[in-house]
Motif scaffolding. Structure first.
Motif, PDB file in Angstrom:
ATOM      1  N   ASP A 181       0.824  -1.193   0.000  1.00  0.00           N
ATOM      2  CA  ASP A 181       0.000   0.000   0.000  1.00  0.00           C
ATOM      3  C   ASP A 181       0.864   1.250   0.000  1.00  0.00           C
ATOM      4  OD1 ASP A 181      -1.672   2.104   1.879  1.00  0.00           O
ATOM      5  OD2 ASP A 181      -2.882   0.953   0.463  1.00  0.00           O
ATOM      6  N   VAL A 218       0.274   4.364   1.042  1.00  0.00           N
ATOM      7  CA  VAL A 218       0.305   5.137   2.289  1.00  0.00           C
ATOM      8  C   VAL A 218       1.204   4.435   3.289  1.00  0.00           C
ATOM      9  CG1 VAL A 218      -1.100   6.093   4.117  1.00  0.00           C
ATOM     10  CG2 VAL A 218      -2.001   5.979   1.833  1.00  0.00           C
ATOM     11  N   ALA A 219       1.146   3.108   3.327  1.00  0.00           N
ATOM     12  CA  ALA A 219       2.014   2.350   4.232  1.00  0.00           C
ATOM     13  C   ALA A 219       3.474   2.580   3.880  1.00  0.00           C
ATOM     14  CB  ALA A 219       1.671   0.871   4.172  1.00  0.00           C
ATOM     15  N   TYR A 278       4.697   5.604   5.479  1.00  0.00           N
ATOM     16  CA  TYR A 278       4.889   5.434   6.909  1.00  0.00           C
ATOM     17  C   TYR A 278       6.120   4.619   7.227  1.00  0.00           C
ATOM     18  CZ  TYR A 278       0.809   7.819   8.584  1.00  0.00           C
ATOM     19  OH  TYR A 278      -0.077   8.785   8.918  1.00  0.00           O
ATOM     20  N   VAL A 279       6.452   3.650   6.373  1.00  0.00           N
ATOM     21  CA  VAL A 279       7.690   2.892   6.619  1.00  0.00           C
ATOM     22  C   VAL A 279       8.895   3.828   6.459  1.00  0.00           C
ATOM     23  CG1 VAL A 279       9.134   1.024   5.763  1.00  0.00           C
ATOM     24  CG2 VAL A 279       6.708   0.680   5.999  1.00  0.00           C
ATOM     25  N   GLY A 286       8.723   6.899   7.091  1.00  0.00           N
ATOM     26  CA  GLY A 286       8.671   7.698   8.304  1.00  0.00           C
ATOM     27  C   GLY A 286       9.334   7.003   9.477  1.00  0.00           C
ATOM     28  N   LEU A 287       9.180   5.685   9.547  1.00  0.00           N
ATOM     29  CA  LEU A 287       9.815   4.935  10.631  1.00  0.00           C
ATOM     30  C   LEU A 287      11.327   5.053  10.531  1.00  0.00           C
ATOM     31  CD1 LEU A 287       9.655   2.844  12.965  1.00  0.00           C
ATOM     32  CD2 LEU A 287       9.736   1.081  11.236  1.00  0.00           C
ATOM     33  N   GLU A 337       5.886  15.884   3.991  1.00  0.00           N
ATOM     34  CA  GLU A 337       4.815  14.891   4.161  1.00  0.00           C
ATOM     35  C   GLU A 337       3.513  15.245   3.456  1.00  0.00           C
ATOM     36  OE1 GLU A 337       6.309  11.768   6.471  1.00  0.00           O
ATOM     37  OE2 GLU A 337       4.165  12.111   6.566  1.00  0.00           O
TER      38      GLU A 337
END
Lengths: 660, 313, 190
Positions: free
Chosen positions: B98, B100-101, B104-105, B107-108, B140
């Protein structure tokens, strides 16, 4: 056991605990009163599971009442929220016990009363019962927050009380209007009232409810009580306030808005709600970045999360207004899932922050640092909480924020093209909020636990006993569990919210993946497994080159010896973003030259103050105006007996004439 | 998921891991040529990594347990990303692909790296960390709006499905939305991977560091892992840019011929993007820190226009 | 400032390209002439003249604008949304070319007007005016598929003269006031 057993147990145990707290003298026996609350939480959890398995439970009591019959009701939606809240209660009760703050009679009494009022508010079906519980909640939290620290002024408490009561007045008015116009007094009996009272009145009612409950959630401009109260009360009270009270507010709001009143065709209302929620979230994330007290950062973080939840809820209202039931159900499910996750990680963070405060003896971020070496267990648990609140995989905050983004990305059902733009704008706002908030959490964690200690208290923290970490562990585990394998919860949640928006059972979970109408899904279990796999690959690659020893030396310092003052401060860390958003913060900077300590060295004093525009421009003029008005009215109280007797006579005569 | 799918995924991850240092080497070589000098060999990053892996680790006394965990998390997140994003085959992703995921990864990775910068208690690490967060806070919204515009066109946020959608459309799928969104993402690529004009990756002056500042305290194996993770991040950004916006040539099935074409096309696109990054880096100078929000707002406006143009056109 | 003129030249180039595509689409010859004129006059002559004036005036960078850069960008984005909203009822019933170009042309006009408001130097305001003219031109071309050639030539001549006159004025203003900052020129009251 009889259907009434569990709920009665749930509600009577805190009562018993309160009584015990007052009657018993010794400190050890106050432990029993906290145990009563924990037991009641367990009873609540068991009852929720029973309701989830068997269906809605409703109990009507025969107690004499003014209007209708008192009733409590737990439906699957309420059961899910109650389950998580009850688990949090149990952890907070353990925390209150194990923390070495003295367990006083007062704190035990107030804790039990607070727990009782929250439980009652969550299951109340009768309007009057709900209002009584809400009032009790406000009062007990006010009393609990008051006088927790010796050096406080009580302005924070009074502000809280005033604003919450203003909100409560709005809520009472709205609910009373609904009850009177429908003739029903039980919330579950009121359905689709917008047809009865017309679109204008229902919009007004919903706005009043939003503002009223929003005063508890920190909606702009009712948020000013939050940071002060959070920093001045004990972490027990704030943990409960932030999680349980917010849960009640959102739950009742969702129920009344979607089920009792209904939002068909209410476009402007939904957009207003979305706009207000977006502003709240933005303001909160901006303010969270520049606070010096960890508790204040967490207060603004609660406000921001509530803003995001209300934003998604507003989007659900918008979808529903356009008649798109399934996207509305997904959005509502995402918002409520975030609420549940917020309960878990916020309680963890607040209790963690309280523990840090006790261990280091400092609350100011400018005086903390380097605690990860002295308190490794706490730093690990707090890291889990921080990663969850910053919405990073594989924790629970990530899954719910993903769901919220996904819900907003679905713009087709909206027919009006100008309104359709609201969704990408909402996404942009949400992304900006989460990015700034992530910086704020990074600052909180990094400057508390990493680097060099900035004061004596941080350098030698009081070592923690094992029992002090116990209450935090279940919450940390829940963060991981809800992030990785929350499928049954999501399915139940989707099933529970579908009837609220008129969707026929939304199927959200397929296999191990959260899917939305085949528009791209997420497999949190798979993702977490992949992350673990990636780390394993990294580990193997590295191990293949053999073991190496680790040598510890001083930090590289480019020739200048470093000490506690030559590292980045919290103010400095936030400074770039402060400058980028200068128009928002409007910092007042004062630079003064101080007397020279020596011939060659200048001393300069730099002071930066970030003003609170809502207090300065909204509340102070309001209160000044109110006091001026009160001064004028005061002239009526002249002190002479004749004047008072005249008032009485005039009133008597007027009434007699009017009622003739 | 069948055995062939698993094998293809393993092949993709290995490809990414092997090619990432080469791309950074190519960028360095291209920059050198534009400056009329020979420059280091394109294989230099490999040699650097090998050297670092064999060195001992020297850690600060102020560093905590987190310092040693962070490199594993960062590299692990990047390997995870390599699995999530289709590289030369747009097969079924099983729910992990995905978009969006993906953000976020990333972002991690960034969160952990910034925490690493705060370890050690030195001002340089703090400087790098705070500046990195300033830049990423404004990047972002751009990334998420670009995803929104692409998802609006293709009707899904799953990376493989998006690739397939645009690959099936072919050149007819080119639209202003795509151009605007890819321009926004190219600027974000420069920002997130610490390229000129946002940060100078070759600087030795601590006061000008953003990315390097956060890595100052790392040494030996940990530094090798962090550097490798940064290389992989650059590669993955380029892969996302190519395979989401211009996925022509990507393999839709698992035939050997298709896969070879897929490998060739992604290699070509990566080469082109590396050279463009090198050209941009040579033509522009690093901007002053507080002028960066201007450039980032340009990128945000481009993504906003991408969304608008989807609705207008 | 050179960057500004180059961007304007690029915009005129794109405009000429659109006119050429339209000429191909409708098959009418005189639009090719129009495209050529746009390219020569607005893409080459006017930018050269502007750069020549700037060299004579020794104009440096744009001084601090009234509205900051990020805010200007966001406002321009908002103006695009407004343009879309205004033209939406017109677009829905029109052909492809008109639909695509009308909202964009209105947006360019509004952004040009905004540039004239928010920037202080007289040269920048001139470029803003030229941008507005570009936007109008795009709107005209896309709705009427080209006006009679004589009208087009008249418009071009008009624009050229306007730029020459403004160039001379700018030189004179600079000589008299020692600056081109229009916020200082408020004493010209009636």
């Amino acid at each position: 056991m009889s259907p009434a057993a569990l709920p009665s147990l749930m509600l009577s145990l805190p009562l018993l605990g309160a009584v015990l707290a007052v009657l018993l003298r010794s400190e050890r026996s106050r432990v029993y009163s906290y145990l009563c609350s924990a037991a009641s939480a367990v009873a609540a959890a068991i009852w929720s599971v029973q309701v989830l398995l068997e269906g809605t439970a409703s109990l009507v009591s025969d107690a004499p009442s003014v209007w209708g019959e008192y009733a409590i009701r737990l439906d699957p939606l309420g059961a899910l929220v109650l389950l998580i809240t009850a688990l949090t209660f149990a952890c907070v009760a353990m925390y209150a016990l194990f923390s070495r703050e003295g367990v006083t009679a007062r704190s035990a009494l107030l804790f039990n009363c607070f727990v009782l009022s929250i439980l009652l508010a969550m299951v109340a079906d009768h309007v009057l019962l709900l209002m009584i519980a809400w009032e009790a909640m406000s009062l007990t939290s006010f009393l609990g927050a008051w006088g927790a620290r010796e050096d406080e002024d009580t302005i924070a408490g009074w502000r809280y009380l005033a604003i919450t009561h203003f909100g409560a007045a709005l809520v009472i008015a709205a609910l009373a209007y609904l009850a009177v116009s429908s003739g029903e007094v039980r919330l579950s009996e009121m359905r689709g009232l917008s047809a009865l009272i017309g679109p204008g009145a229902s919009a007004a009612v919903v706005i009043m409810l939003f503002l009223g409950f929003g005063s508890k959630l920190g909606l702009l401009p009712f948020h000013i009580w939050m940071p002060d109260l959070y920093s001045r009360s004990s972490s027990t009270v704030t943990a409960l306030l932030s999680t349980a009270a917010s849960n009640v507010a959102v739950l009742v709001l969702v129920r009344v808005t979607f089920s009792c009143v209904g939002v068909e065709e209410q476009y402007a209302l939904s957009l207003t709600v979305m706009g207000l929620a977006a502003l709240t979230a933005l303001w909160a994330s901006w303010q969270a970045l520049v606070q010096r007290d960890g508790a204040r950062v967490l207060a603004f973080s609660s406000m921001e999360n509530m803003g995001l939840i209300l934003l998604t809820m507003g989007a659900a209202m918008l979808f529903r207004a356009y008649g798109a039931a399934e996207p509305a159900a997904f959005a509502l499910m995402a918002a409520l899932f975030h609420l549940i996750n917020h309960t878990v990680f916020k309680a963890l963070l607040l209790m963690g922050a309280g523990t840090v405060r006790r261990a280091a003896g400092e609350w100011d971020l400018e005086r903390l640092g380097g605690l990860a070496r002295g308190l490794p267990g706490l730093s690990a648990v707090f890291l889990i909480g921080t990663l969850s609140v910053a919405a990073l995989p594989p924790f629970n905050g990530f899954v719910s924020e993903w769901a919220m983004f996904k819900a907003l990305m679905h713009a087709e059902p909206i027919a009006d093209p100008l309104v359709r733009i609201a969704l990408p704008l909402a996404i942009a706002v949400m992304a900006l909020c989460t990015a700034i908030a992530a910086t704020a959490y990074l600052r909180l964690y990094g400057l508390t636990f990493l680097g060099r200690p900035r004061s004596a208290g941080a350098e030698r923290p009081r070592p923690l006993e094992r029992s002090e970490l116990f209450p935090l562990l279940p919450l940390a585990l829940l963060c991981i569990l809800l992030g990785v394998a929350s499928f049954p919860l999501l399915e139940e949640l989707a099933a529970a919210v579908s009837p609220l928006v008129g969707a026929a059972g939304l199927k959200v979970v397929e296999g191990s993946s959260i899917n939305f109408l085949h528009q791209g899904g997420l497999d949190p279990l798979g993702l977490s497994a992949l992350l673990g796999f990636g780390m394993l690959v990294a580990f193997l690659i590295v191990r293949a080159t053999g073991r190496r020893k680790v040598e510890r030396v001083d930090t590289w310092d480019c020739g200048t010896p470093l000490d506690r003052r030559t590292q980045y401060t919290p103010t400095g860390f936030a400074q770039p973003l402060l400058r980028v958003f200068q128009k928002v913060y409007r910092p007042q900077i004062e630079v003064r030259e101080e007397p020279r300590p020596s011939e060659y060295i200048r001393a300069v004093r730099f002071e930066q103050r970030i003003p609170e525009p809502f207090v300065d421009h909204l509340y102070k003029p309001l209160t000044a105006g109110a006091i001026a008005l009160a001064m004028r009215v005061k002239r009526m109280q002249s002190g002479s007996i004749q004047a008072y007797l005249t008032y009485i006579m005039v009133t008597l005569v007027v009434l007699l004439v009017a009622l003739r | 998921m069948q055995l062939t799918d698993v094998l293809i995924v393993i092949a993709e991850v290995s490809f990414v891991l092997m090619v990432s240092p080469l791309l950074t080497g190519i960028i360095g070589k291209a920059k050198a040529w534009m400056q009329c000098r020979q420059g280091p060999s394109v294989l230099q990053p490999y040699r650097d990594l090998w050297k670092l892996m064999r060195k001992a680790t020297v850690a600060s006394r102020e560093a905590s347990w987190l310092f040693f965990v962070i490199p594993y998390v960062c590299l692990g997140a990047m390997v995870c990303l390599a699995v999530m994003v289709p590289v030369f085959n747009a097969g079924p992703s099983g729910g992990v692909g995905d978009m969006v995921a993906t953000i976020y990864v990333l972002g991690l990775f960034r969160f952990m790296m910034v925490l690493g910068g705060l370890e050690g208690g030195s001002p340089f690490g703090g400087m790098g960390s705070s500046r990195e967060m300033m830049i990423s806070a404004i990047v972002e919204p751009t990334l998420l709006l670009s995803i929104f515009s692409v998802a609006a066109i293709s009707g899904t946020t799953d990376l493989s499905s998006i690739s397939r959608f645009f690959a099936a459309l072919g050149p007819k799928g080119l639209s202003p939305t795509l151009f605007l969104a890819s321009a926004a993402i190219f600027i974000s690529l420069l920002a997130e991977n610490s390229r000129v004009p946002f940060d100078n990756p070759a600087t030795h002056l601590e006061l000008t560091m953003v990315h390097e500042g956060m890595l100052l305290e790392y040494s030996g194996r940990e530094l090798a892992m962090m550097e490798m993770a940064s290389y992989v991040r650059l590669t993955m950004f380029m892969v996302i840019l190519s395979n989401v916006f211009f996925p022509w040539g990507i393999a839709l099935g698992t035939g050997a011929g298709e896969l070879l074409v897929g490998v060739a096309s992604i290699s070509l696109k990566l080469l082109l993007l590396s050279v463009s990054v090198a050209v941009v880096e040579s033509v522009m100078a690093k901007m002053r820190l507080f002028r960066l929000p201007n450039l980032l707002t340009v990128s945000f406006t481009l993504s906003l226009l991408a969304v608008m143009s989807y609705y207008i056109l | 400032m050179g960057q500004l003129v180059r961007s304007f030249a690029f915009q005129s180039l794109m405009l000429a390209a659109i006119a050429a595509v339209l000429a191909h689409y409708t098959g009418s010859e005189h639009i090719y002439v129009v495209a050529g004129l746009t390219l020569v006059v607005k893409g080459l002559v006017i930018p050269r003249f502007l750069i020549y004036s700037m060299d004579r005036l020794k104009v440096r960078r744009e001084i601090e604008p009234l509205v900051g850069i990020p805010a200007s960008l966001l406002i321009s984005g908002g103006l695009v949304i407004v343009a879309y909203y205004i033209t939406e009822p017109l677009i829905s019933s029109a052909e492809t070319v008109t639909r695509n170009c009308l909202a964009v042309s209105l947006a360019v006009v509004l952004i040009g007007l905004f540039m004239m408001i928010s920037r202080r130097k007289a040269m920048t305001q001139m470029v803003g005016l030229l941008m507005m003219e570009n936007g109008l031109f795009l709107g005209i071309i896309s709705t009427t598929y080209g006006m009679p050639l004589i009208v087009e030539i008249g418009i071009f001549f008009d624009v050229l003269m306007a730029v020459l006159i403004m160039g001379i004025f700018a030189y004179r203003i600079n000589q008299t006031f020692e600056t081109l900052d229009t916020t200082f020129m408020r004493r010209l009251r009636g």
